[in-house]
Enzyme design. Sequence first.
Site, PDB file in Angstrom:
ATOM      1  N   CYS A  13      39.444  37.327  43.794  1.00 30.70           N
ATOM      2  CA  CYS A  13      38.885  35.977  43.686  1.00 30.70           C
ATOM      3  C   CYS A  13      37.746  35.964  42.660  1.00 30.70           C
ATOM      4  CB  CYS A  13      38.362  35.542  45.050  1.00 30.70           C
ATOM      5  SG  CYS A  13      37.580  33.934  44.971  1.00 30.70           S
ATOM      6  N   HIS A  59      34.351  45.863  55.623  1.00 32.72           N
ATOM      7  CA  HIS A  59      35.202  44.808  55.068  1.00 32.72           C
ATOM      8  C   HIS A  59      35.607  45.183  53.641  1.00 32.72           C
ATOM      9  CE1 HIS A  59      36.375  40.845  53.582  1.00 32.72           C
ATOM     10  NE2 HIS A  59      36.463  40.457  54.838  1.00 32.72           N
ATOM     11  N   GLU A  65      36.052  43.479  50.991  1.00 35.31           N
ATOM     12  CA  GLU A  65      35.262  42.884  49.906  1.00 35.31           C
ATOM     13  C   GLU A  65      33.941  43.629  49.729  1.00 35.31           C
ATOM     14  OE1 GLU A  65      34.369  38.578  50.046  1.00 35.31           O
ATOM     15  OE2 GLU A  65      32.463  39.152  49.116  1.00 35.31           O
ATOM     16  N   CYS A  85      30.339  32.049  48.590  1.00 40.45           N
ATOM     17  CA  CYS A  85      31.205  31.231  47.747  1.00 40.45           C
ATOM     18  C   CYS A  85      31.180  29.777  48.215  1.00 40.45           C
ATOM     19  CB  CYS A  85      32.630  31.777  47.755  1.00 40.45           C
ATOM     20  SG  CYS A  85      33.482  31.449  49.298  1.00 40.45           S
ATOM     21  N   SER A 117      36.442  37.370  58.186  1.00 37.02           N
ATOM     22  CA  SER A 117      34.978  37.287  58.287  1.00 37.02           C
ATOM     23  C   SER A 117      34.507  35.834  58.347  1.00 37.02           C
ATOM     24  CB  SER A 117      34.376  37.997  57.070  1.00 37.02           C
ATOM     25  OG  SER A 117      33.044  37.639  56.893  1.00 37.02           O
ATOM     26  N   SER A 159      41.412  31.392  55.108  1.00 35.33           N
ATOM     27  CA  SER A 159      42.717  32.025  54.860  1.00 35.33           C
ATOM     28  C   SER A 159      43.784  31.473  55.798  1.00 35.33           C
ATOM     29  CB  SER A 159      42.583  33.543  55.026  1.00 35.33           C
ATOM     30  OG  SER A 159      41.876  33.836  56.211  1.00 35.33           O
TER      31      SER A 159
HETATM   32  S1  SF4 Z   1      36.589  32.671  50.874  1.00 33.48           S
HETATM   33 FE1  SF4 Z   1      35.502  32.387  48.919  1.00 33.48          FE
HETATM   34  S2  SF4 Z   1      35.409  34.416  47.994  1.00 33.48           S
HETATM   35 FE2  SF4 Z   1      36.963  34.511  49.613  1.00 33.48          FE
HETATM   36  S3  SF4 Z   1      38.880  34.060  48.574  1.00 33.48           S
HETATM   37 FE3  SF4 Z   1      38.071  32.090  49.293  1.00 33.48          FE
HETATM   38  S4  SF4 Z   1      36.879  31.234  47.572  1.00 33.48           S
HETATM   39 FE4  SF4 Z   1      37.223  33.422  47.188  1.00 33.48          FE
END
Ligand code: SF4
Length: 420
Positions: free
Chosen positions: A149, A177, A179, A284, A314, A382
């Site tokens: 991302c 995690h 990320e 984000c 998360s 998600s």
């Molecule tokens: S939650 Fe934020 S950082 Fe994670 S994929 Fe979506 S836009 Fe990107």
Amino acid sequence: MAREFDIPLFYRSEIISTIKKARKESDRYRKDLSPSSVNLGNIEIRIARHFGFCFGVENAIEIAYRALDENPDKRIFLLSEMIHNPHVNEDLISRGIRFLMRTDGTSLIPFSELKPEDIVIVPAFGTTVEMFKDLESRGIETRTYNTTCPFVEKVWNRSEQLGQKGYTIVIHGRAKHEETRATFSHARSSAPSIVIQDMAEARELADFISEKRSPEEFFDHFQGRYSPGFEPARDLQRIGVVNQTTMLATETHEISEFLKSVMADHFGASEPGERFADTRDTLCYATSENQQALYALLESDGDVAIIVGGYNSSNTSHLVELCERQLPTFYVKDEGEIRSLQEIQHLDSHSGKVKLSHDWFPARRRDGKEGPIRVLISAGASCPDALVDRVVSHLAGLLGKKDHLQDALEPFRKLLSESA
Ligand code: SF4
């Protein structure tokens, strides 16, 4: 952010898409955070203004399905779960994509089995510098189907900038995690780095900044979470904070303010930015929007909340955390977990265990007033809208209100035709 992604239609939905489209058309700048109300008579479902697939997730899904379309004769692997939603990952597996690792980094398929012609998709969380190098050393091209991302890459860039300015990078995130593992790896290639999980750990770190505790204790406490060669006495003199993109905004701000004051207290008054980098958080837009919309949802008040999302997500877990402070909340991964109005299976985020709760659906309002029972619903970044649709219609079915759903959507259709 306005880009439309080409994602499979089965991730879209009727109920949620109608609501989202109507709200979007009537509020193009996304400023109105009030929830959407689906009125089913003696039950009102209040749906958060913002939730579900974000830019990064839609981008990742588009790339993964494109990889499948463009490479029918090749083996396609994902480094690990592309995003934290079991339904999306299962669909990709059913189409032949194989996962190389579990989300915790343990191996499922040895890398020695990879061949240069294989396709390896990098997930939306990104991956470590070491992993990129490893894949490239095996002749695998990592750019074409890299779904990292852009908001995660932005954190890596911020880390690099901080490193170049001589700051040690404090990463507020969950160390395990994907990320945060990726960000830690990118950060430590620029500067000394350390991962802290929460406010309690920020306080621990403060003790080392103000030299109240010994370096030995530091190494013991933060084992595996500091960069090689880290020296607390040297590397905690100038710091800057970055965050995993999906942390709780309030906690992130609290930690930054706290560490800033610790630096000022210990080193004395200094020029702004001399000891503590003066930067904004790196959460984000989706995390910020979804959390703001959840506050607005909670403000509208409710009697019970259902949060939909993968158990290892998360950002979803933070929505649950916020809801739980105010009302009974159930974290479900899909509609199947709502077994009846008496029985619900859900993740207990405190114990980390899945449990069964009984008599979960409220018989009366918490405020004691007459009127419909208010069910609050939101979902993680998600979570496909189609899944939230299924939760809403399943719940309506259990309440004997399925026939009312179409009528309940009428105000949104009207809104759509008015703004056309
Ligand atoms: S939650 Fe934020 S950082 Fe994670 S994929 Fe979506 S836009 Fe990107």
